[in-house]
Enzyme design. Sequence first.
Site, PDB file in Angstrom:
ATOM      1  N   THR A  12      41.269  63.329   6.278  1.00 41.98           N
ATOM      2  CA  THR A  12      42.190  64.337   6.253  1.00 41.98           C
ATOM      3  C   THR A  12      43.131  62.937   5.338  1.00 41.98           C
ATOM      4  O   THR A  12      44.278  62.823   4.494  1.00 41.98           O
ATOM      5  CB  THR A  12      43.095  64.265   7.051  1.00 41.98           C
ATOM      6  OG1 THR A  12      42.278  65.934   8.083  1.00 41.98           O
ATOM      7  CG2 THR A  12      44.038  64.500   7.103  1.00 41.98           C
ATOM      8  N   THR A  85      38.462  63.164  10.360  1.00 39.84           N
ATOM      9  CA  THR A  85      38.133  62.689  11.604  1.00 39.84           C
ATOM     10  C   THR A  85      36.914  63.807  12.035  1.00 39.84           C
ATOM     11  O   THR A  85      36.425  63.674  13.552  1.00 39.84           O
ATOM     12  CB  THR A  85      39.558  63.128  12.611  1.00 39.84           C
ATOM     13  OG1 THR A  85      39.768  64.101  12.061  1.00 39.84           O
ATOM     14  CG2 THR A  85      40.614  62.078  12.446  1.00 39.84           C
ATOM     15  N   ASP A  86      36.650  64.582  11.213  1.00 39.95           N
ATOM     16  CA  ASP A  86      35.788  65.897  12.382  1.00 39.95           C
ATOM     17  C   ASP A  86      34.568  65.673  12.510  1.00 39.95           C
ATOM     18  O   ASP A  86      34.008  65.512  13.745  1.00 39.95           O
ATOM     19  CB  ASP A  86      35.676  67.035  11.368  1.00 39.95           C
ATOM     20  CG  ASP A  86      36.931  67.612  11.416  1.00 39.95           C
ATOM     21  OD1 ASP A  86      38.285  67.585  12.056  1.00 39.95           O
ATOM     22  OD2 ASP A  86      37.292  68.353  10.428  1.00 39.95           O
ATOM     23  N   LYS A 156      35.730  63.192  19.631  1.00 37.88           N
ATOM     24  CA  LYS A 156      36.693  63.316  19.014  1.00 37.88           C
ATOM     25  C   LYS A 156      37.126  64.162  19.998  1.00 37.88           C
ATOM     26  O   LYS A 156      36.299  65.541  20.707  1.00 37.88           O
ATOM     27  CB  LYS A 156      36.807  64.367  17.924  1.00 37.88           C
ATOM     28  CG  LYS A 156      37.916  64.595  17.093  1.00 37.88           C
ATOM     29  CD  LYS A 156      37.836  65.420  15.910  1.00 37.88           C
ATOM     30  CE  LYS A 156      38.861  65.729  16.062  1.00 37.88           C
ATOM     31  NZ  LYS A 156      39.498  66.450  14.142  1.00 37.88           N
ATOM     32  N   TYR A 276      19.283  67.059  41.850  1.00 41.00           N
ATOM     33  CA  TYR A 276      18.769  68.117  42.431  1.00 41.00           C
ATOM     34  C   TYR A 276      17.143  68.824  41.983  1.00 41.00           C
ATOM     35  O   TYR A 276      17.552  68.093  40.997  1.00 41.00           O
ATOM     36  CB  TYR A 276      19.670  68.931  41.635  1.00 41.00           C
ATOM     37  CG  TYR A 276      21.438  68.928  41.987  1.00 41.00           C
ATOM     38  CD1 TYR A 276      22.207  70.225  42.762  1.00 41.00           C
ATOM     39  CD2 TYR A 276      22.148  68.139  40.675  1.00 41.00           C
ATOM     40  CE1 TYR A 276      23.582  69.770  42.743  1.00 41.00           C
ATOM     41  CE2 TYR A 276      23.554  67.742  41.651  1.00 41.00           C
ATOM     42  CZ  TYR A 276      24.023  68.685  42.243  1.00 41.00           C
ATOM     43  OH  TYR A 276      25.707  68.662  43.196  1.00 41.00           O
TER      44      TYR A 276
END
Length: 334
Positions: A12, A85-86, A156, A276
């Site tokens: 971007t 950024t992805d 992100k 657990y």
Amino acid sequence: MKRILILSTGGTIASVKTKEGLTPKLGPEDIFVLAGVDRNIASVEFKEILNIDSSLMQPEDWELIAKEAFAGLQKYDGIVVTHGTDTLAYTASMLSFMLKNLEKPVVLTGAMIPAGMPESDAHRNLRDALLFASSNFGGVFVAFAGKIMKGCRTSKVSTVRVDAFDSINYPVVAYISDDGKLSFNVSPTELTGRPELDAKWDSPVFLLKLTPGIDPRIIGKLVEMGYRGLILECFGSGGLPYRKRDLLKEVEKVANTLPIILTTQVPYGIVDLREYEIGVRAMRAGAISAYDMTREACVTKLMWALGHSSDVEDIRRIVHMNVSGEISIPSEEA
């Protein structure tokens, strides 16, 4: 004045409006000029190595970026990588494994709004990346929205906020104020050897998010497809279902020949297979705990580990080895 190399990969921050939508077109110097970054911060040089939407980023590209950054560190005081950024957190995580024992900073950054558009966050992020790249803090980091985060601990968390990234299960390394004041929040990591480029990897890795009712046969199908390692995003602290639809049984069938890492769908916290009964069963079946690693670190570290060995126990050892501050193992289990 420190000498900094800016490596651009697209994203971007490098995008312009086209008939097909935002598309990476800008070179690194264009980004720098449009972002209006002060040239007195550092002596800057530029190199474009990719110009793609980061959703198109592939493991081969991580290797290219690592090699370019490592070569640049021989000549420059620090490296800034501009990136979409992805998948930035995946790249930052893999670089943290490929670039070991760094004495100088490699800082990834990007923007949620293109550098040439009003209200862009490119100026702030690129300025902050340059400021931190000019420090003496070695390692791989992400600079975003006034925060400096360890690369292998970054995820992100928003597609709309300019503060799009968080540091997961680890303190923010440093903060940078609006006026450019750098405040360190943690101490540098002690180096365990000389700087090293270790870019071996193998990519047939699958990340599977569990949902109630998932068909256990998917494990066998993934093995048939040729995947060499699996990461299962489990419930809570490592819950692997076995009632009615026995996923645990399918994991047990292949865990001795194929590494299966259990991580969690919850962003913050730790996978604790000892807490657990359901986790204890998974541990006995041969599953590998991710402890507090991010999903991005799990995926890239497993790829990196597979580049070094095909033996499940070797891979378990590598996964649980703290390479770059990406994992914390409780003292009673270490």
